[in-house]
Structure formats: structure tokens, C-alpha cells
Design a protein around this motif. Structure first.
Motif, PDB file in Angstrom:
ATOM      1  N   TYR A 220      13.030   0.945   5.528  1.00  0.00           N
ATOM      2  CA  TYR A 220      12.832   0.883   6.980  1.00  0.00           C
ATOM      3  C   TYR A 220      11.816   1.924   7.438  1.00  0.00           C
ATOM      4  N   TYR A 221      12.036   3.179   7.036  1.00  0.00           N
ATOM      5  CA  TYR A 221      11.141   4.242   7.498  1.00  0.00           C
ATOM      6  C   TYR A 221       9.748   4.134   6.868  1.00  0.00           C
ATOM      7  N   ALA A 222       9.669   3.629   5.649  1.00  0.00           N
ATOM      8  CA  ALA A 222       8.364   3.475   4.998  1.00  0.00           C
ATOM      9  C   ALA A 222       7.532   2.392   5.680  1.00  0.00           C
ATOM     10  N   GLN A 223       8.131   1.208   5.918  1.00  0.00           N
ATOM     11  CA  GLN A 223       7.357   0.105   6.482  1.00  0.00           C
ATOM     12  C   GLN A 223       6.942   0.352   7.919  1.00  0.00           C
ATOM     13  N   ARG A 224       7.699   1.186   8.632  1.00  0.00           N
ATOM     14  CA  ARG A 224       7.409   1.434  10.050  1.00  0.00           C
ATOM     15  C   ARG A 224       6.053   2.095  10.261  1.00  0.00           C
ATOM     16  N   GLU A 225       5.589   2.807   9.257  1.00  0.00           N
ATOM     17  CA  GLU A 225       4.312   3.515   9.368  1.00  0.00           C
ATOM     18  C   GLU A 225       3.138   2.666   8.888  1.00  0.00           C
ATOM     19  N   MET A 226       3.395   1.426   8.454  1.00  0.00           N
ATOM     20  CA  MET A 226       2.344   0.570   7.893  1.00  0.00           C
ATOM     21  C   MET A 226       1.861  -0.470   8.891  1.00  0.00           C
ATOM     22  N   GLY A 227       0.691  -1.023   8.619  1.00  0.00           N
ATOM     23  CA  GLY A 227       0.231  -2.185   9.353  1.00  0.00           C
ATOM     24  C   GLY A 227       1.069  -3.392   8.972  1.00  0.00           C
ATOM     25  N   LEU A 228       0.955  -4.468   9.746  1.00  0.00           N
ATOM     26  CA  LEU A 228       1.823  -5.633   9.550  1.00  0.00           C
ATOM     27  C   LEU A 228       1.710  -6.225   8.152  1.00  0.00           C
ATOM     28  N   ASP A 230       0.535  -4.902   5.316  1.00  0.00           N
ATOM     29  CA  ASP A 230       1.022  -3.970   4.301  1.00  0.00           C
ATOM     30  C   ASP A 230       2.541  -3.862   4.345  1.00  0.00           C
ATOM     31  N   ALA A 231       3.110  -3.893   5.552  1.00  0.00           N
ATOM     32  CA  ALA A 231       4.563  -3.789   5.695  1.00  0.00           C
ATOM     33  C   ALA A 231       5.260  -4.978   5.038  1.00  0.00           C
ATOM     34  N   TYR A 232       4.715  -6.170   5.257  1.00  0.00           N
ATOM     35  CA  TYR A 232       5.321  -7.354   4.637  1.00  0.00           C
ATOM     36  C   TYR A 232       5.170  -7.328   3.117  1.00  0.00           C
ATOM     37  N   ALA A 233       4.027  -6.885   2.630  1.00  0.00           N
ATOM     38  CA  ALA A 233       3.826  -6.804   1.181  1.00  0.00           C
ATOM     39  C   ALA A 233       4.802  -5.799   0.566  1.00  0.00           C
ATOM     40  N   TYR A 234       4.939  -4.665   1.215  1.00  0.00           N
ATOM     41  CA  TYR A 234       5.859  -3.625   0.727  1.00  0.00           C
ATOM     42  C   TYR A 234       7.306  -4.126   0.764  1.00  0.00           C
ATOM     43  N   ALA A 235       7.711  -4.690   1.908  1.00  0.00           N
ATOM     44  CA  ALA A 235       9.094  -5.138   2.071  1.00  0.00           C
ATOM     45  C   ALA A 235       9.430  -6.289   1.114  1.00  0.00           C
ATOM     46  N   SER A 236       8.458  -7.130   0.842  1.00  0.00           N
ATOM     47  CA  SER A 236       8.680  -8.219  -0.110  1.00  0.00           C
ATOM     48  C   SER A 236       8.978  -7.675  -1.498  1.00  0.00           C
ATOM     49  N   GLY A 237       8.235  -6.651  -1.891  1.00  0.00           N
ATOM     50  CA  GLY A 237       8.479  -6.013  -3.185  1.00  0.00           C
ATOM     51  C   GLY A 237       9.852  -5.370  -3.242  1.00  0.00           C
ATOM     52  N   VAL A 238      10.255  -4.746  -2.132  1.00  0.00           N
ATOM     53  CA  VAL A 238      11.587  -4.142  -2.068  1.00  0.00           C
ATOM     54  C   VAL A 238      12.665  -5.210  -2.214  1.00  0.00           C
ATOM     55  N   MET A 239      12.463  -6.357  -1.541  1.00  0.00           N
ATOM     56  CA  MET A 239      13.440  -7.442  -1.616  1.00  0.00           C
ATOM     57  C   MET A 239      13.587  -7.975  -3.044  1.00  0.00           C
ATOM     58  N   VAL A 240      12.460  -8.089  -3.744  1.00  0.00           N
ATOM     59  CA  VAL A 240      12.498  -8.581  -5.122  1.00  0.00           C
ATOM     60  C   VAL A 240      13.339  -7.641  -5.986  1.00  0.00           C
ATOM     61  N   GLU A 241      13.059  -6.328  -5.898  1.00  0.00           N
ATOM     62  CA  GLU A 241      13.801  -5.355  -6.695  1.00  0.00           C
ATOM     63  C   GLU A 241      15.276  -5.333  -6.282  1.00  0.00           C
TER      64      GLU A 241
END
Length: 266
Positions: A220-228, A230-241
Motif C-alpha cells: 500500500y505505502y509503496a504503490q502510493r508514491e508511484m505513477g498509475l 508503475d503502481a499497477y505493475a508493482y501491485a500485479s507482481g505483489v499479487m502474483v507472489e
């Protein structure tokens, strides 16, 4: 008061750790001793598997009145008029606030009385905040010629720009019901029901997989500082793991089988 008494600790059977600031005579100001105790407590709780959720509370009529201005003013006697000391104190304070955000365990502020300046920052830094409806909040630095610049960091990440600027520019007290309306609080409740409300929320959260909670809080705190994008790419990777984790497999299987999951926090 001994430094060991400045912050009380109580861990219940559900894994809810209650940290209680216990320096009522100084209105639980963020003295060096208090900040040292808080920083150490959050670091220890974050590493302790027995702790699942943290409640930050306070004894006395004030939740936290911000920095200890008498302690700060004493630093002006130094040859550099306190610059090195002020730098040290601000770094300590920023470290405590980031320790809350970086702690893998959810942190709930349980607020009674006033929370002003860095005390308001402390509330804003917690993941959740519940307050007595008699509580008040402010960033009053403008009254004494010292803009609440570090409280501004946490405040501006909780409420909208104009609401944050109103608090920062006027220094006025914000009542609990208004603090809830603008997003500084999750809710304001009657004082007699505050501890029960906070504890019920903490226990509800504590019943979840601690691995899942830690994964979600960090993301949550990591994606909040990203652009849209990048946030989706990051969160997608988190969901996979997260999907590959044992507790996610167990939770989904339990849902399909209509039974309660058995968490292993892994």
C-alpha cells in the motif's frame, strides 16, 4: 520517571500489543526519551511473531502534545544555537514516524484528549486511527513562528490539500468529528466506548494471516508514491507472489470449501 516507565507494553492472547505513552506530566510530549522508546518498541514488535496488531494509546489528558519545547529550547545554549541538536531531534522524530509506516504489523492510534503538532503527525502516521469524540487535533506551529513542516508530511498524506493547508495555516483546533470527516480519523466514538471499539477492530485484524497483512501494508505505502502505470505493475507482481504463498492457497481453498482457514502466517 524512569525511561522504562515512559512507554507501557501489554500483549494480549490475541496478539494485540497495546503501547501506552505514559508521560502525562509532559502531556506525552515527544521527548528524546519518548521517541527512543517508541522507535525501539515498533522495531521489536515488528520482529516479534507473537505481535499481530499494535494499538498506540496514551495515559492522561493529552494523547501527545508534540515536541518537548523546553527540551528543544535548551539546545539553543550550544555554540551553533542548537542547529546540530535540532537536526538530531528532527531525524529521531522522522525515524519514529517511518518506523510506524515500515512496521509490518498494522498500527492503530487510540486517541483521547489533544493531539497537536508532532502529536497530530503521530496520529496521521498510524495506519488507522480511532478517537474519543471529545478529542481535538491541530498543527499549531504558526502560533509560535514555527511552521509544522514535518507534521505536514503525514497530514498531507491523509487529508486533501485544502483541508491540510487550513490546519497548517490557521493552527486552529479541529474537533474529532471534523477530523473523521476529512480523513485524519477512521471514526470518532463516545469516550466510554473508545477502548472497546479499538480493541474490537484490532482483534478483527489480528485474526487474519499476518503474512497477508504485512504484504498488503508494505505494498500500500509503496504503490502510493508511484505513477498509475508503475503502481499497477508493482501491485500485479505483489499479487502474483501473494498467490504463491501458503496462506493464500489455504484461504482460497477454505473459501471454496466453506470452512474457516487455518493460517500459518507464511
Amino acid at each position: 520517571m524512569q525511561d522504562s516507565d515512559i512507554l507501557l507494553r501489554d500483549l494480549d492472547a490475541d496478539g494485540v500489543l497495546r503501547l501506552t505513552m505514559n508521560d502525562a506530566g509532559r502531556r506525552n510530549a515527544l521527548s528524546e526519551a519518548m521517541m527512543g522508546a517508541l522507535g525501539a518498541a515498533f522495531a521489536e514488535a515488528g520482529a516479534d511473531p507473537a505481535v499481530r496488531v499494535i494499538i498506540l494509546a496514551a495515559n492522561g489528558p493529552a494523547f501527545c502534545a508534540g515536541h518537548d519545547l523546553k527540551e528543544m529550547t535548551a539546545g539553543r545554549a550550544d555554540a551553533d544555537r542548537g542547529k546540530a541538536y535540532f537536526t538530531k531531534v528532527m531525524a529521531m522524530c522522522s525515524g519514529v514516524m517511518q518506523a510506524i509506516v515500515n512496521c509490518p504489523k498494522p498500527v492503530i492510534a487510540e486517541v483521547t484528549g489533544i493531539a497537536t503538532a508532532a502529536g497530530c503527525q503521530l496520529v496521521a502516521s498510524c495506519d488507522l486511527a480511532i478517537a474519543a469524540d471529545t478529542s481535538q487535533f491541530s498543527t499549531p506551529g504558526v502560533h509560535i513562528g514555527l511552521f509544522c513542516s514535518t507534521p505536514m508530511v503525514a497530514l498531507s498524506r491523509n487529508v486533501s490539500n485544502k483541508h491540510a493547508m487550513e490546519m497548517l495555516l490557521t493552527g486552529d483546533m479541529t474537533p474529532a468529528f471534523r477530523a473523521a470527516e476529512i480523513g485524519l480519523l477512521n471514526r470518532a466514538v463516545a469516550p466510554e466506548g473508545l477502548r472497546q471499539t479499538t480493541t474490537e477492530m484490532a482483534r478483527k485484524i489480528a485474526s487474519k494471516s499476518s503474512m497477508t497483512l504485512a504484504t498488503g501494508k508494505r505494498a500500500y505505502y509503496a504503490q502510493r508514491e508511484m505513477g498509475l502505470s508503475d503502481a499497477y505493475a508493482y501491485a500485479s507482481g505483489v499479487m502474483v507472489e501473494n498467490m504463491l504463498a501458503r496462506d493464500a492457497e489455504e484461504g482460497i481453498t477454505a473459501f471454496i470449501q466453506k470452512r474457516a482457514p487455518e493460517w500459518q502466517d507464511a
